[in-house]
Design a protein around this motif. Structure first.
Motif, PDB file in Angstrom:
ATOM      1  N   TYR A 216      15.564   8.763  -6.087  1.00  0.00           N
ATOM      2  CA  TYR A 216      14.568   7.730  -5.817  1.00  0.00           C
ATOM      3  C   TYR A 216      13.394   8.333  -5.042  1.00  0.00           C
ATOM      4  CZ  TYR A 216      18.295   4.518  -7.114  1.00  0.00           C
ATOM      5  OH  TYR A 216      19.275   3.865  -7.804  1.00  0.00           O
ATOM      6  N   ALA A 217      12.185   7.880  -5.371  1.00  0.00           N
ATOM      7  CA  ALA A 217      10.983   8.371  -4.688  1.00  0.00           C
ATOM      8  C   ALA A 217       9.851   7.370  -4.910  1.00  0.00           C
ATOM      9  CB  ALA A 217      10.594   9.748  -5.218  1.00  0.00           C
ATOM     10  N   GLU A 218       8.726   7.634  -4.286  1.00  0.00           N
ATOM     11  CA  GLU A 218       7.564   6.753  -4.478  1.00  0.00           C
ATOM     12  C   GLU A 218       7.098   6.840  -5.930  1.00  0.00           C
ATOM     13  OE1 GLU A 218       4.398   7.138  -1.736  1.00  0.00           O
ATOM     14  OE2 GLU A 218       5.664   6.806   0.028  1.00  0.00           O
ATOM     15  N   PRO A 219       6.665   5.714  -6.512  1.00  0.00           N
ATOM     16  CA  PRO A 219       6.327   5.681  -7.947  1.00  0.00           C
ATOM     17  C   PRO A 219       4.956   6.258  -8.270  1.00  0.00           C
ATOM     18  CG  PRO A 219       6.030   3.507  -6.990  1.00  0.00           C
ATOM     19  CD  PRO A 219       6.613   4.367  -5.900  1.00  0.00           C
ATOM     20  N   ASN A 220       4.777   7.546  -7.980  1.00  0.00           N
ATOM     21  CA  ASN A 220       3.529   8.241  -8.262  1.00  0.00           C
ATOM     22  C   ASN A 220       3.863   9.690  -8.640  1.00  0.00           C
ATOM     23  OD1 ASN A 220       3.930   9.658  -5.770  1.00  0.00           O
ATOM     24  ND2 ASN A 220       2.985   7.957  -4.677  1.00  0.00           N
ATOM     25  N   PRO A 221       2.891  10.480  -9.091  1.00  0.00           N
ATOM     26  CA  PRO A 221       3.191  11.867  -9.501  1.00  0.00           C
ATOM     27  C   PRO A 221       3.880  12.694  -8.423  1.00  0.00           C
ATOM     28  CG  PRO A 221       1.033  11.226 -10.297  1.00  0.00           C
ATOM     29  CD  PRO A 221       1.481  10.119  -9.392  1.00  0.00           C
ATOM     30  N   GLN A 222       3.435  12.536  -7.177  1.00  0.00           N
ATOM     31  CA  GLN A 222       4.066  13.287  -6.082  1.00  0.00           C
ATOM     32  C   GLN A 222       5.528  12.891  -5.919  1.00  0.00           C
ATOM     33  OE1 GLN A 222       2.974  15.800  -4.489  1.00  0.00           O
ATOM     34  NE2 GLN A 222       4.431  16.005  -2.808  1.00  0.00           N
ATOM     35  N   GLY A 223       5.802  11.584  -6.056  1.00  0.00           N
ATOM     36  CA  GLY A 223       7.187  11.126  -5.981  1.00  0.00           C
ATOM     37  C   GLY A 223       8.025  11.720  -7.103  1.00  0.00           C
ATOM     38  N   GLY A 224       7.454  11.771  -8.307  1.00  0.00           N
ATOM     39  CA  GLY A 224       8.156  12.377  -9.431  1.00  0.00           C
ATOM     40  C   GLY A 224       8.452  13.841  -9.185  1.00  0.00           C
ATOM     41  N   LYS A 225       7.494  14.531  -8.608  1.00  0.00           N
ATOM     42  CA  LYS A 225       7.670  15.953  -8.288  1.00  0.00           C
ATOM     43  C   LYS A 225       8.822  16.159  -7.310  1.00  0.00           C
ATOM     44  CE  LYS A 225       5.301  19.768  -5.933  1.00  0.00           C
ATOM     45  NZ  LYS A 225       4.038  20.208  -5.282  1.00  0.00           N
ATOM     46  N   LEU A 226       8.834  15.365  -6.232  1.00  0.00           N
ATOM     47  CA  LEU A 226       9.866  15.524  -5.209  1.00  0.00           C
ATOM     48  C   LEU A 226      11.252  15.190  -5.763  1.00  0.00           C
ATOM     49  CD1 LEU A 226       8.010  13.952  -2.140  1.00  0.00           C
ATOM     50  CD2 LEU A 226       8.406  16.378  -2.607  1.00  0.00           C
ATOM     51  N   ALA A 227      11.326  14.121  -6.577  1.00  0.00           N
ATOM     52  CA  ALA A 227      12.612  13.731  -7.148  1.00  0.00           C
ATOM     53  C   ALA A 227      13.126  14.794  -8.116  1.00  0.00           C
ATOM     54  CB  ALA A 227      12.477  12.384  -7.858  1.00  0.00           C
ATOM     55  N   ALA A 228      12.227  15.387  -8.907  1.00  0.00           N
ATOM     56  CA  ALA A 228      12.629  16.449  -9.839  1.00  0.00           C
ATOM     57  C   ALA A 228      13.134  17.677  -9.074  1.00  0.00           C
ATOM     58  CB  ALA A 228      11.452  16.827 -10.737  1.00  0.00           C
ATOM     59  N   GLN A 229      12.492  17.974  -7.968  1.00  0.00           N
ATOM     60  CA  GLN A 229      12.938  19.100  -7.146  1.00  0.00           C
ATOM     61  C   GLN A 229      14.353  18.850  -6.605  1.00  0.00           C
ATOM     62  OE1 GLN A 229       9.761  19.292  -4.266  1.00  0.00           O
ATOM     63  NE2 GLN A 229       8.603  20.802  -5.454  1.00  0.00           N
ATOM     64  N   GLU A 230      14.637  17.592  -6.245  1.00  0.00           N
ATOM     65  CA  GLU A 230      15.964  17.244  -5.750  1.00  0.00           C
ATOM     66  C   GLU A 230      17.009  17.383  -6.862  1.00  0.00           C
ATOM     67  OE1 GLU A 230      16.120  13.439  -3.901  1.00  0.00           O
ATOM     68  OE2 GLU A 230      14.516  13.869  -2.475  1.00  0.00           O
ATOM     69  N   LEU A 231      16.640  16.991  -8.078  1.00  0.00           N
ATOM     70  CA  LEU A 231      17.558  17.140  -9.212  1.00  0.00           C
ATOM     71  C   LEU A 231      17.892  18.619  -9.436  1.00  0.00           C
ATOM     72  CD1 LEU A 231      16.271  14.657 -11.968  1.00  0.00           C
ATOM     73  CD2 LEU A 231      18.364  14.488 -10.614  1.00  0.00           C
ATOM     74  N   LEU A 232      16.879  19.446  -9.418  1.00  0.00           N
ATOM     75  CA  LEU A 232      17.097  20.879  -9.637  1.00  0.00           C
ATOM     76  C   LEU A 232      17.936  21.488  -8.513  1.00  0.00           C
ATOM     77  CD1 LEU A 232      13.509  21.880 -10.844  1.00  0.00           C
ATOM     78  CD2 LEU A 232      15.570  21.625 -12.252  1.00  0.00           C
ATOM     79  N   ALA A 233      17.704  21.005  -7.297  1.00  0.00           N
ATOM     80  CA  ALA A 233      18.438  21.540  -6.148  1.00  0.00           C
ATOM     81  C   ALA A 233      19.899  21.102  -6.145  1.00  0.00           C
ATOM     82  CB  ALA A 233      17.761  21.112  -4.847  1.00  0.00           C
ATOM     83  N   SER A 234      20.213  20.020  -6.862  1.00  0.00           N
ATOM     84  CA  SER A 234      21.584  19.506  -6.878  1.00  0.00           C
ATOM     85  C   SER A 234      22.543  20.459  -7.584  1.00  0.00           C
ATOM     86  CB  SER A 234      21.641  18.139  -7.561  1.00  0.00           C
ATOM     87  OG  SER A 234      21.477  18.269  -8.971  1.00  0.00           O
ATOM     88  N   GLY A 235      22.023  21.275  -8.486  1.00  0.00           N
ATOM     89  CA  GLY A 235      22.867  22.192  -9.231  1.00  0.00           C
ATOM     90  C   GLY A 235      23.627  21.549 -10.376  1.00  0.00           C
ATOM     91  N   LYS A 236      23.491  20.244 -10.539  1.00  0.00           N
ATOM     92  CA  LYS A 236      24.169  19.544 -11.630  1.00  0.00           C
ATOM     93  C   LYS A 236      23.378  19.735 -12.929  1.00  0.00           C
ATOM     94  CE  LYS A 236      27.001  16.581 -11.444  1.00  0.00           C
ATOM     95  NZ  LYS A 236      28.458  16.511 -11.724  1.00  0.00           N
TER      96      LYS A 236
END
Length: 333
Positions: A216-236
């Motif tokens: 979950y993140a703010e509904p803007n490009p920056q929020g999308g960027k941060l959420a994608a970084q979290e997905l990649l960091a999860s290792g899943k």
């Protein structure tokens, strides 16, 4: 400033006669009406909208409440209402509601002070009971992008649950078995419904949506960027992402490609809204079309119709369903 008395004096008629012309009233000959209109134009007289509303008991404005005028989504919404208003020789009066109940309340009270009897309101924070109360006080009160059962006939809304289902079905059809989901962190119903619809379809097909792959993140490009970084960091591992809106999806695509992932060859991405960003992103974004301008025009017409009648409209749902727009960002595994 030229007043109605100045016009009456120049035309050699009473103030009452000029008032009838201004408000399209009877008992004025066509010839005299044209003479007075010409004098009004020559003098640069502009009728006071609030005064006209007091006389005619009808506002010449459509009140519009949106959270944020800087968001392209709400700009499109306001533009849709404005088109209808201009077709009926009316103007919109825009009031911003922010993202709190109190700011939404202040926004609508401002419109009520301006005697707006046609109001289209985008409200996510005010309690449903309070919006029902406004519907009783304002004949032309319409809620857009929210469903309230008690005033269903005044609600123009999108089926976000079905939108999530559509995204899920499409990714399953493309043979994706490891899906992720990025939603808005705003405390509103839309992300909840989109996530639930997406999860429901996946689980019905035996595909689990791992909690670690829901961000979950703010509904803007920056929020999308941060959420994608979290997905990649999860290792899943994941091969596809369903994203809350197109703005976030653009941030997701950029982040994936910055980290060596190709879209859609390595990861498919589906957005939501089908705004201008989706058409001009690279790759062009597969998304769910949110017909916000069509819904806004519908809301404006409904608001005007309600304001013009005393009877209560029949209770019926006025629901829209998003449509899948296939472009380049989602592909078969």
């Amino acid at each position: 400033m030229v007043t109605i008395k100045d016009v009456a004096k120049a035309a050699g008629v009473s103030v009452a006669t000029v008032s009838r012309v201004v408000n399209n009233g009877p008992k004025v000959s066509d010839k005299k009406r044209e003479e007075i209109k010409k004098i009004m134009a020559d003098l640069g007289y502009r009728p006071n909208a609030n005064a006209r509303a007091l006389v005619s008991q009808k506002s010449t404005t459509i009140g519009v409440v949106v959270p944020d005028i800087s968001d392209p989504f709400f700009a499109v919404l306001a533009n849709g209402i404005d088109k209808v208003a201009r077709e009926h020789n009316m103007q919109i009066l825009l009031s911003t509601g922010g993202h709190t109940a109190e700011s939404e309340r202040q926004a609508i009270n401002l419109l009520l002070e301006r005697r707006c009897d046609t109001i289209v309101m985008h409200s996510k924070k005010l309690p449903a009971e309070e919006l029902v109360g406004f519907s009783k006080a304002v004949k032309g009160f319409v809620v857009i992008d929210r469903y309230i059962k008690a005033i269903a006939e005044r609600c123009i809304w999108l089926d976000n649950l079905e939108g999530g289902r559509i995204a899920g079905r499409h990714l399953l059809m493309l043979n994706h078995q490891n899906c992720a989901c990025i939603m808005s962190n705003f405390a509103i119903d839309d992300p909840v419904h989109r996530h639930n619809g997406f999860k429901e379809v996946l689980e019905a097909s035996g595909v689990a949506l791992a909690p670690e792959l829901v961000k979950y993140a703010e509904p803007n490009p920056q929020g999308g960027k941060l959420a994608a970084q979290e997905l990649l960091a999860s290792g899943k591992p994941f091969s596809a992402i369903f994203v809350y809106n197109d703005a976030m999806a653009i941030g997701v695509v950029t982040t994936l490609e910055d980290n060596g992932f190709r879209v859609p060859q390595d990861v498919s991405v589906i957005g939501f809204d089908n705004g201008i960003l989706a058409q001009f992103s690279r790759p062009k974004l597969t998304t769910l079309d949110y017909p916000v301008e069509e819904m806004a025009q519908h809301a404006a017409k409904l608001s005007m119709a309600l304001a013009a009648k005393d009877q209560t409209p029949p209770k019926q749902e006025q629901k829209y369903v998003p449509l899948l727009v296939k472009r380049e960002s989602a592909a078969r595994m």
